[in-house]
Design an enzyme around this catalytic site. Sequence first.
Site, PDB file in Angstrom:
ATOM      1  N   CYS A 170      10.673   5.223  31.678  1.00  0.00           N
ATOM      2  CA  CYS A 170      11.532   4.054  31.466  1.00  0.00           C
ATOM      3  C   CYS A 170      10.792   2.771  31.823  1.00  0.00           C
ATOM      4  O   CYS A 170      10.340   2.607  32.957  1.00  0.00           O
ATOM      5  CB  CYS A 170      12.806   4.140  32.286  1.00  0.00           C
ATOM      6  SG  CYS A 170      13.860   2.705  31.989  1.00  0.00           S
ATOM      7  N   THR A 183      10.845   4.053  24.802  1.00  0.00           N
ATOM      8  CA  THR A 183      10.686   2.732  24.177  1.00  0.00           C
ATOM      9  C   THR A 183       9.322   2.102  24.498  1.00  0.00           C
ATOM     10  O   THR A 183       8.672   2.470  25.471  1.00  0.00           O
ATOM     11  CB  THR A 183      11.794   1.787  24.664  1.00  0.00           C
ATOM     12  OG1 THR A 183      11.768   1.773  26.093  1.00  0.00           O
ATOM     13  CG2 THR A 183      13.155   2.234  24.196  1.00  0.00           C
ATOM     14  N   GLY A 242      12.195   8.421  17.919  1.00  0.00           N
ATOM     15  CA  GLY A 242      11.679   7.087  17.620  1.00  0.00           C
ATOM     16  C   GLY A 242      12.059   6.626  16.233  1.00  0.00           C
ATOM     17  O   GLY A 242      11.435   7.015  15.252  1.00  0.00           O
ATOM     18  N   GLY A 243      13.116   5.835  16.167  1.00  0.00           N
ATOM     19  CA  GLY A 243      13.465   5.189  14.898  1.00  0.00           C
ATOM     20  C   GLY A 243      14.098   6.088  13.863  1.00  0.00           C
ATOM     21  O   GLY A 243      14.181   5.703  12.687  1.00  0.00           O
TER      22      GLY A 243
HETATM   23  C1  LIG Z   1      20.203   1.175  25.170  1.00  0.00           C
HETATM   24  C2  LIG Z   1      19.189   2.273  25.426  1.00  0.00           C
HETATM   25  C3  LIG Z   1      19.259   3.008  26.606  1.00  0.00           C
HETATM   26  C4  LIG Z   1      18.328   4.015  26.855  1.00  0.00           C
HETATM   27  N1  LIG Z   1      18.424   4.748  28.007  1.00  0.00           N
HETATM   28  C5  LIG Z   1      17.556   5.778  28.234  1.00  0.00           C
HETATM   29  C6  LIG Z   1      17.690   6.601  29.389  1.00  0.00           C
HETATM   30  O1  LIG Z   1      18.589   6.439  30.222  1.00  0.00           O
HETATM   31  N2  LIG Z   1      16.764   7.586  29.567  1.00  0.00           N
HETATM   32  C7  LIG Z   1      15.757   7.824  28.658  1.00  0.00           C
HETATM   33  O2  LIG Z   1      14.954   8.744  28.847  1.00  0.00           O
HETATM   34  N3  LIG Z   1      15.639   7.068  27.530  1.00  0.00           N
HETATM   35  C8  LIG Z   1      16.518   6.074  27.308  1.00  0.00           C
HETATM   36  N4  LIG Z   1      16.399   5.318  26.155  1.00  0.00           N
HETATM   37  C9  LIG Z   1      15.336   5.628  25.179  1.00  0.00           C
HETATM   38  C10 LIG Z   1      15.862   6.481  24.014  1.00  0.00           C
HETATM   39  O3  LIG Z   1      16.359   7.710  24.484  1.00  0.00           O
HETATM   40  C11 LIG Z   1      14.745   6.726  22.969  1.00  0.00           C
HETATM   41  O4  LIG Z   1      13.691   7.423  23.564  1.00  0.00           O
HETATM   42  C12 LIG Z   1      14.220   5.432  22.366  1.00  0.00           C
HETATM   43  O5  LIG Z   1      15.250   4.507  22.158  1.00  0.00           O
HETATM   44  C13 LIG Z   1      13.479   5.659  21.046  1.00  0.00           C
HETATM   45  O6  LIG Z   1      14.316   6.221  20.078  1.00  0.00           O
HETATM   46  P1  LIG Z   1      15.069   5.328  18.937  1.00  0.00           P
HETATM   47  O7  LIG Z   1      14.026   4.451  18.312  1.00  0.00           O
HETATM   48  O8  LIG Z   1      15.662   6.321  17.996  1.00  0.00           O
HETATM   49  O9  LIG Z   1      16.103   4.531  19.666  1.00  0.00           O
HETATM   50  C14 LIG Z   1      17.320   4.305  25.893  1.00  0.00           C
HETATM   51  C15 LIG Z   1      17.280   3.572  24.702  1.00  0.00           C
HETATM   52  C16 LIG Z   1      18.203   2.576  24.443  1.00  0.00           C
HETATM   53  C17 LIG Z   1      18.130   1.827  23.137  1.00  0.00           C
END
Ligand SMILES: Cc1cc2nc3c(=O)[nH]c(=O)nc-3n(C[C@H](O)[C@H](O)[C@H](O)COP(=O)(O)O)c2cc1C
Length: 305
Positions: free
Chosen positions: A131, A195, A245-246
């Site tokens: 994180c 992220t 991711g995305g």
């Molecule tokens: C609002 C938000 C909160 C998130 N909280 C966590 C979390 O608590 N623990 C974690 O491992 N990843 C967390 N993530 C990361 C997501 O699980 C994911 O790995 C990341 O957003 C990439 O995927 P995406 O592009 O589909 O969103 C969070 C992402 C977002 C957008």
Amino acid sequence: MSVDTRVNLGGLQLKNPILTASGTFGYGLEFAQFGHLKELGGIVVKGLSLKPRQGNPCPRIVETPCGMLNAIGLQNIGIENFLKYKLPYLPFQETAIVVNLYAQSEEEFAALASLLKKEEGIAALEVNISCPNVKQGGIQFGQNPVLAAKVIEGVKKNAGTKPVIVKLSPNVTDIKEIAKAVIDAGADILSLINTLGGMAVDIWTRKPALKNVFGGLSGPAIKPIALKMVYEVCSNFNVPVIGIGGISCIEDVLEFMLVGAGAVQVGSANFKRPSLSFELVHQLPEIMRKLGISGFQEWIGRLKT
Ligand SMILES: Cc1cc2nc3c(=O)[nH]c(=O)nc-3n(C[C@H](O)[C@H](O)[C@H](O)COP(=O)(O)O)c2cc1C
């Protein structure tokens, strides 16, 4: 043609490869109004710590071109409240409930694992060492192979028979280095990516768009980076991988699996279309038939290079 959507990630059996990503699907229950939770391959709940956390001050979310930045700071209700007030209401007999763990020290990670090892409703633990939005813990483990290995050794020792998923950060020079360290430390499954560090600015206020200044970038903007990292890990190590991711459509799911992911997690897209993960599950049989495959073992890692 009959198709079988099941996947097996090193002993973690899923009815299909569609999971929801931590932090984007609440504790699961919030999304029950958009579909049948039990149809999902799995639900990864919001990152949980030993004690409840308030997270960072607002604003902590901002939209960006093809994505979003967040700096939630791991707000959560704490592990005990989750076990008492959320887990009993989740369909854990029919879908895999994965608990995402956040801690500030190796000892706290180990304590979380040992609290969860006997919980029948939990299918696996996902250790968030990636994180970018917290001052302590999180990414500092995920960027240092020695620290990452120590955390995972501690979790493995205390997790009993629960599969341990390690969630990797893309904010590193070489994803293979950290992947190797956590595999050697006993990780059963890797999930990637979390992220990417980013920032947004408002010229009218002359302030950063996020109170925390920095945030984590997610959404379609990061998909090419995620695909590359998943491919790099899958082609160098013999470990089950969950691609993140995305992801926002069924083709994205198939892309991640083609480069080697055994399953995927849908993240930011849940905000835009809360029913998406359920829709993707329903779309699987048709796309499998179109591609001429009866099971995912004929597809995972079959990229032609
Ligand atoms: C609002 C938000 C909160 C998130 N909280 C966590 C979390 O608590 N623990 C974690 O491992 N990843 C967390 N993530 C990361 C997501 O699980 C994911 O790995 C990341 O957003 C990439 O995927 P995406 O592009 O589909 O969103 C969070 C992402 C977002 C957008």
